[in-house]
Motif scaffolding. Structure first.
Motif, PDB file in Angstrom:
ATOM      1  N   ALA A 414      39.955  32.948  38.864  1.00  0.00           N
ATOM      2  CA  ALA A 414      40.633  34.081  38.225  1.00  0.00           C
ATOM      3  C   ALA A 414      41.638  34.714  39.177  1.00  0.00           C
ATOM      4  CB  ALA A 414      39.609  35.099  37.758  1.00  0.00           C
ATOM      5  N   TRP A 418      45.237  33.560  37.261  1.00  0.00           N
ATOM      6  CA  TRP A 418      45.528  34.542  36.208  1.00  0.00           C
ATOM      7  C   TRP A 418      46.987  34.396  35.750  1.00  0.00           C
ATOM      8  CZ3 TRP A 418      41.794  37.807  34.191  1.00  0.00           C
ATOM      9  CH2 TRP A 418      42.250  38.646  33.170  1.00  0.00           C
ATOM     10  N   HIS A 421      46.935  32.112  33.013  1.00  0.00           N
ATOM     11  CA  HIS A 421      46.137  32.638  31.895  1.00  0.00           C
ATOM     12  C   HIS A 421      46.918  33.682  31.110  1.00  0.00           C
ATOM     13  CE1 HIS A 421      42.642  34.468  29.885  1.00  0.00           C
ATOM     14  NE2 HIS A 421      43.037  35.627  30.372  1.00  0.00           N
ATOM     15  N   ASP A 422      47.900  34.314  31.746  1.00  0.00           N
ATOM     16  CA  ASP A 422      48.563  35.492  31.192  1.00  0.00           C
ATOM     17  C   ASP A 422      50.085  35.309  31.288  1.00  0.00           C
ATOM     18  OD1 ASP A 422      49.629  37.981  30.652  1.00  0.00           O
ATOM     19  OD2 ASP A 422      48.314  39.074  32.030  1.00  0.00           O
ATOM     20  N   HIS A 425      52.417  37.776  33.123  1.00  0.00           N
ATOM     21  CA  HIS A 425      52.370  37.978  34.571  1.00  0.00           C
ATOM     22  C   HIS A 425      53.724  37.629  35.199  1.00  0.00           C
ATOM     23  CE1 HIS A 425      51.081  37.847  38.735  1.00  0.00           C
ATOM     24  NE2 HIS A 425      49.969  38.449  38.352  1.00  0.00           N
ATOM     25  N   LEU A 440      41.504  28.269  33.950  1.00  0.00           N
ATOM     26  CA  LEU A 440      40.501  29.323  34.043  1.00  0.00           C
ATOM     27  C   LEU A 440      39.474  29.191  32.919  1.00  0.00           C
ATOM     28  CD1 LEU A 440      39.403  31.866  35.329  1.00  0.00           C
ATOM     29  CD2 LEU A 440      41.105  33.210  34.064  1.00  0.00           C
ATOM     30  N   PHE A 472      37.557  41.055  35.521  1.00  0.00           N
ATOM     31  CA  PHE A 472      38.867  40.750  36.106  1.00  0.00           C
ATOM     32  C   PHE A 472      39.980  41.397  35.305  1.00  0.00           C
ATOM     33  CE2 PHE A 472      37.622  37.885  39.373  1.00  0.00           C
ATOM     34  CZ  PHE A 472      38.745  37.779  40.182  1.00  0.00           C
ATOM     35  N   PRO A 474      44.669  41.633  35.265  1.00  0.00           N
ATOM     36  CA  PRO A 474      45.901  41.133  35.886  1.00  0.00           C
ATOM     37  C   PRO A 474      46.314  41.985  37.076  1.00  0.00           C
ATOM     38  CG  PRO A 474      46.384  42.317  33.848  1.00  0.00           C
ATOM     39  CD  PRO A 474      44.880  42.162  33.909  1.00  0.00           C
ATOM     40  N   GLY A 620      45.286  37.527  39.870  1.00  0.00           N
ATOM     41  CA  GLY A 620      44.293  38.326  39.170  1.00  0.00           C
ATOM     42  C   GLY A 620      43.469  39.090  40.182  1.00  0.00           C
TER      43      GLY A 620
END
Length: 671
Positions: A414, A418, A421-422, A425, A440, A472, A474, A620
């Motif tokens: 994470a 991250w 994942h995002d 970001h 992740l 967790f 961001p 993250g």
């Protein structure tokens, strides 16, 4: 996280900190070779069993989403048949603090761990919060040799009894695998292996080696978290050395080294690595098995061993070889990493070698560009495979009492992924996302497999608890809190023209400074009588300043987003209880989701910009307000407590075996 503070190598300050910590720890290694510790663990039979799986950093938002998507069927089954709740984390939600809450049933005022790093108020120099090492003070020198006359010591700084000490003393057999905040492992009769905080053989928290004929990108001549060794390819041959611990038996404490030679196939991407008594054949992109390395301290009399793995990154046209940090050898540990002392050897004899350093995922190699995303994923897969293998062994041996087992992959992945994942970001990368975008989530699915394996093997006498120390969030933006203090008149610089250049408060005029930040969530008042150059008087002046700072910080807004930087800001006396509140930071910083202290500010630097986008792989984080990052708890029993917290688990475990909680514990039974 501690590594990220001390080893990112982006500033001389970090380098100085790293070097100091390394020297201190290294000097303690050799004397430990001549001492022993611990007692033989006793076992007694009890039909009751409690199994706790700790998934570091498992986040309730991600978990719920994946359960709803059908990607976590075993977690969903456990939640439906038992319980699933959010678990209140510690304040601050940092791993050493959180796991200490879990271990002792107390808040930080009781166990005395407030951050990854603490500071000496007289020098303002940071040190690791959970352990301290001291070299033996007496020795004699004969020629080039130094003979120690007394042993050094390494000390666990966490206060309070662990739940396994209490249970084991009452006849409940306990096994605790790699729990953080337990190095050196507290002496007891339980079987324990130390986790986060356990150093490598260099005395650091993971220093890899990188050998190449092409210099990698470095800052200030260093690689963050590693060492670059320039090598030359002559007639398809590379000669180099593996660097081990300092030899404190020799005057000047030179490095112990072991020579090795690499023979490169001139046509094919393969090489042979020749070590003393060992030859390894590797293809490009291939990892070796663990290799035992023996470092000679006194010829024919004393040596010390470590273990490492080789990764042949590239053979042609350039030569690139990565070697893991030299881990403490569980077969013959140079430092105390287990109780009883031979427990680590028992593990080795049944499962083979394994990472013993506290946080084995080499995030530094990824952050520094030595690994790309794919190579880092390979490395963390090796770590996870070891975790699973060792877990299967210990679960097969679990007949009664308590077993705690720790998995680190959820946390480290994470931190590093991250950004994939995002998509919001700042460091999101479409190309990497297309290749590894759900890495992740795949880690979470592996945890679901572990739970499924477990559910098939536990009986009706077993209480199962699945938990994480925090969730967790961001890490979009870095906030330079010391710069904010400077801009708002709480800090004065000796030479304002050098703002951002000097480190470790070197440019601070303490006679005109009222507050400073050191660590990830800790703000201190420059208090007279406590700090060496304190100017704020205890009493009314102190209280008024704390109130003023809390109110001002709560109102700080990011002009770029229009959002508040802090979810909450806490006074220590409002959130802590116990004998060590006096050692706590005066104010705890609860960053809002998306914001975190900058790396520079965490060690007392004053960058000119107040807020910057986080463009790094470390994307993250959880060092925010505890309300932003709760952990998870699931059980096959009904959890009746409305808002269970980490410090409730220790009293719960005692209650499961029919024992009252200790009077110092602030938590209560959740069932």
């Amino acid at each position: 996280m501690y590594d990220m503070i001390f080893k990112r190598g982006r500033s001389n300050l970090k380098s100085k900190s790293k070097v100091l910590v390394r020297i201190i720890l290294l000097f303690a290694i050799i004397p430990f070779l001549i001492i022993g510790c611990g007692k033989k663990a006793e076992t007694s039979d009890t039909k009751k069993k409690v199994l706790i799986l700790g998934f570091d950093g498992m986040d309730p938002i991600i978990l719920r989403k994946m359960m709803d998507e059908g990607r976590m069927p075993n977690f969903k089954k456990l939640a439906e048949e038992g319980s699933f709740k959010e678990l209140q984390t510690s304040n601050p939600p940092q791993s050493p603090v959180a796991w200490s809450n879990f271990i002792t049933g107390m808040n930080p005022g009781g166990h005395g761990i407030f951050d990854f790093v603490h500071r000496d108020p007289k020098t303002l120099f940071p040190y690791l919060s959970t352990s301290r090492t001291e070299a033996g003070k007496k020795s004699i020198t004969i020629g080039d040799w130094v003979i120690p006359l007394e042993s050094g010591k390494v000390e666990l700084l966490r206060h309070g009894k662990s739940f396994w000490e209490i249970l084991q003393s009452k006849g409940v057999p306990c096994t605790v695998y790699m729990i953080p905040s337990n190095f050196p492992p507290v002496e007891c009769e339980a079987k324990t292996l130390s986790g986060m905080g356990t150093p490598d053989m260099l005395g650091t928290y993971g220093t890899f080696s990188y050998y190449s004929n092409v210099e990698p990108e470095m800052e200030n001549g260093e690689i963050s978290g590693g060492k670059y060794y320039e090598v030359y390819v002559k007639r398809n041959t590379v000669k180099a050395k593996i660097y081990g611990p300092k030899n404190t038996f020799r005057k000047g404490a030179p490095d112990c080294t072991v020579d090795f030679t690499v023979y490169i196939d001139p046509e094919n991407p393969v090489a042979k690595i020749v070590l003393p008594n060992k030859e390894i054949f590797l293809k490009e992109g291939e990892w070796s098995e663990w290799i035992r390395i023996d470092f000679e301290l006194i010829p024919y009399l004393q040596s010390v061993s470590g273990i490492c793995r080789f990764y042949l990154k590239e053979v042609h046209p350039d030569f690139k070889l990565y070697v893991t940090p030299i881990n403490i050898n569980p077969e013959d540990p140079a430092l105390p990493i287990s109780t009883p002392p031979d427990f680590s050897k028992e593990l080795f004899e049944n499962v083979g070698y394994f990472y013993t350093q506290g946080m084995p995922e080499d995030t530094k190699a990824l952050s520094s560009g030595i690994f790309d995303d794919g190579e880092f994923i390979k490395q963390i897969t090796l770590v996870h495979e070891e975790e699973v293998r060792n877990y299967h062994y210990l679960l097969s041996q679990f007949k009664s009492g308590l077993l705690f087992y720790y998995f680190s992959s959820t946390d480290q992945n994470a931190h590093m992924f991250w950004r994939l994942h995002d998509k919001n970001h700042p460091a999101f990368n479409q190309e990497s996302y297309d290749k590894y975008g759900d890495v992740l989530e795949k880690v979470y699915e592996e945890m679901d497999d572990i739970l499924g394996y477990t559910l098939k093997r536990i009986d009706d006498n077993t209480t199962l608890i699945i938990m994480s120390d925090h969730g967790f969030a961001p890490f979009y933006y870095s906030f330079n809190i010391n710069t904010w203090l400077l801009n708002n008149g709480y800090v004065a610089l000796i030479d304002p023209s050098k703002q951002g250049e000097e480190e470790l408060f070197a440019n601070v005029d303490w006679s005109r400074t009222k507050a400073y930040v050191l660590g990830l969530n800790a703000l201190y008042i420059n208090l007279a009588g406590r700090e060496a150059n304190g100017i704020v008087s205890p009493g009314d002046e102190y209280n008024q300043l704390v109130d003023e700072l809390v109110e001002k910080l709560k109102k700080v807004v990011d002009p770029k987003t229009g959002k508040k930087v802090f979810r909450n800001v806490y006074k220590r006396d409002d959130i802590y209880s116990g004998p060590y509140v006096k050692d706590a930071p005066d104010i705890l910083l609860g960053f809002a989701r998306g914001y975190r202290i900058s790396w520079e500010a965490s060690l007392g630097k004053f960058p000119k910009e107040l807020i910057t986008d986080n463009m790094e792989a470390w994307s993250g984080d959880h060092c925010m307000a505890p309300e932003e990052v709760p952990g998870i708890i699931l059980s096959n029993k009904k959890i009746v407590k409305e808002n269970p917290a980490l410090y409730d688990i220790a009293p719960t475990l005692l209650a499961e075996f029919g024992f009252e909680k200790e009077k110092e514990m602030v938590g209560s039974n959740i069932f």
